[in-house]
Motif scaffolding. Structure first.
Motif, PDB file in Angstrom:
ATOM      1  N   VAL A 179       7.448   2.462 -13.094  1.00 23.02           N
ATOM      2  CA  VAL A 179       8.606   3.308 -13.393  1.00 23.02           C
ATOM      3  C   VAL A 179       9.837   2.745 -12.696  1.00 23.02           C
ATOM      4  CG1 VAL A 179       9.634   5.609 -13.168  1.00 23.02           C
ATOM      5  CG2 VAL A 179       7.189   5.376 -13.656  1.00 23.02           C
ATOM      6  N   GLU A 180      10.838   2.400 -13.478  1.00 13.10           N
ATOM      7  CA  GLU A 180      12.127   1.969 -12.954  1.00 13.10           C
ATOM      8  C   GLU A 180      13.096   3.134 -13.066  1.00 13.10           C
ATOM      9  OE1 GLU A 180      15.897  -0.676 -14.470  1.00 13.10           O
ATOM     10  OE2 GLU A 180      13.888  -1.391 -14.988  1.00 13.10           O
ATOM     11  N   ALA A 231      11.615  -1.442  -0.239  1.00 11.58           N
ATOM     12  CA  ALA A 231      10.273  -1.994  -0.032  1.00 11.58           C
ATOM     13  C   ALA A 231      10.089  -3.254  -0.871  1.00 11.58           C
ATOM     14  CB  ALA A 231       9.199  -0.964  -0.370  1.00 11.58           C
ATOM     15  N   ALA A 232      10.584  -3.242  -2.093  1.00  7.47           N
ATOM     16  CA  ALA A 232      10.462  -4.425  -2.957  1.00  7.47           C
ATOM     17  C   ALA A 232      11.201  -5.610  -2.346  1.00  7.47           C
ATOM     18  CB  ALA A 232      11.002  -4.124  -4.348  1.00  7.47           C
ATOM     19  N   GLU A 249       0.855  -1.193   0.000  1.00 10.70           N
ATOM     20  CA  GLU A 249       0.000   0.000   0.000  1.00 10.70           C
ATOM     21  C   GLU A 249       0.888   1.240   0.000  1.00 10.70           C
ATOM     22  OE1 GLU A 249      -2.631   0.271   3.405  1.00 10.70           O
ATOM     23  OE2 GLU A 249      -0.990   0.514   4.770  1.00 10.70           O
ATOM     24  N   SER A 250       0.509   2.335  -0.576  1.00  7.29           N
ATOM     25  CA  SER A 250      -0.764   2.536  -1.196  1.00  7.29           C
ATOM     26  C   SER A 250      -0.637   2.834  -2.691  1.00  7.29           C
ATOM     27  CB  SER A 250      -1.506   3.682  -0.494  1.00  7.29           C
ATOM     28  OG  SER A 250      -0.815   4.899  -0.650  1.00  7.29           O
ATOM     29  N   SER A 251       0.486   3.373  -3.117  1.00  7.71           N
ATOM     30  CA  SER A 251       0.584   3.828  -4.505  1.00  7.71           C
ATOM     31  C   SER A 251       0.560   2.710  -5.544  1.00  7.71           C
ATOM     32  CB  SER A 251       1.837   4.683  -4.694  1.00  7.71           C
ATOM     33  OG  SER A 251       1.736   5.853  -3.916  1.00  7.71           O
ATOM     34  N   ASP A 290       4.606   0.626  -8.076  1.00 11.01           N
ATOM     35  CA  ASP A 290       4.555   1.855  -8.867  1.00 11.01           C
ATOM     36  C   ASP A 290       5.934   2.293  -9.332  1.00 11.01           C
ATOM     37  OD1 ASP A 290       5.263   2.544  -6.216  1.00 11.01           O
ATOM     38  OD2 ASP A 290       4.264   4.480  -6.315  1.00 11.01           O
ATOM     39  N   ILE A 291       6.875   2.444  -8.403  1.00  9.60           N
ATOM     40  CA  ILE A 291       8.208   2.953  -8.729  1.00  9.60           C
ATOM     41  C   ILE A 291       9.238   2.131  -7.990  1.00  9.60           C
ATOM     42  CG2 ILE A 291       9.767   4.943  -8.560  1.00  9.60           C
ATOM     43  CD1 ILE A 291       7.280   6.741  -8.566  1.00  9.60           C
ATOM     44  N   ILE A 292      10.352   1.833  -8.651  1.00  6.89           N
ATOM     45  CA  ILE A 292      11.469   1.224  -7.944  1.00  6.89           C
ATOM     46  C   ILE A 292      12.655   2.170  -8.033  1.00  6.89           C
ATOM     47  CG2 ILE A 292      12.277  -0.199  -9.888  1.00  6.89           C
ATOM     48  CD1 ILE A 292      12.904  -2.344  -7.626  1.00  6.89           C
TER      49      ILE A 292
END
Length: 190
Positions: A154-155, A132-133, A58-60, A125-127
């Motif tokens: 988006v990377e 977090a990943a 969560e959340s994006s 969403d973004i890395i």
């Protein structure tokens, strides 16, 4: 995804050489048509993997993960960042720093919604740095489920996150790769 690149150029705000604000597209406001298109793209890329469940933090990541789950006709489960009174006391938990928030949080995923029989597609969403990943990947591994891949809208390839995930042997698919934000200019890679 050319349409996504175009929207990032039009609506993204470069805050610094490392931070891109995408509130108009992903993090504060959601364009349903674009989001569903991103979900279709991820679903197509992972269609042959036997996905049984989509997972996100969560959340994006929720909107794009939902669109992907909808296209693949599988459930979506999201890891929570905040404990509530109703939280599963036996939840799988990992402590992770947040690059954009500048804090450390716990991410939690209830064991009720992930099992060793699952084939998981993780959508985010973004890395950037990938903390977090990596945390959610550890949770998935501890659950016994099979992680078949990570789909990222988006990377930011000039930061280490995507590289460290790929070095673990995890399939990572990005809709857009940004190679630089230097000087306030967004540069895309292939």
């Amino acid at each position: 995804m050319e349409v996504l690149k175009k929207r990032i150029l039009e609506e993204g705000v470069v805050i610094s050489d490392e931070v891109l604000k995408l509130d108009a597209l992903l993090n504060h406001q959601v364009d349903p048509q674009l989001t569903m298109e991103m979900g279709r793209e991820f679903a197509g890329r992972f269609a042959d993997c036997g996905i049984t469940r989509i997972v996100t933090v969560e959340s994006s990541g929720i909107a794009v993960a939902f669109a992907t789950a909808y296209e693949l006709k599988v459930p979506l489960v999201f890891a929570r960042r905040k404990k509530t009174l109703l939280a599963d006391p036996d939840a799988l938990c990992e402590r992770v720093p947040s690059f954009t928030k500048g804090i450390v949080t716990d991410i939690m995923l209830s064991r009720q919604f992930i099992s060793p029989e699952d084939k998981i597609l993780f959508i985010d969403d973004i890395i950037a740095n990938g903390d977090a990943a990596r945390g959610l990947i550890k949770i998935i591994e501890r659950s016994g489920a099979e992680l078949v891949g990570l789909g990222v809208v988006v990377e930011k390839s000039f930061q280490a996150g995507a590289r460290t995930i790929k070095e673990q042997g995890i399939r990572l698919e990005s809709l857009v790769r940004i190679t630089s934000l230097r000087g306030g200019t967004i540069e895309f890679g292939e």
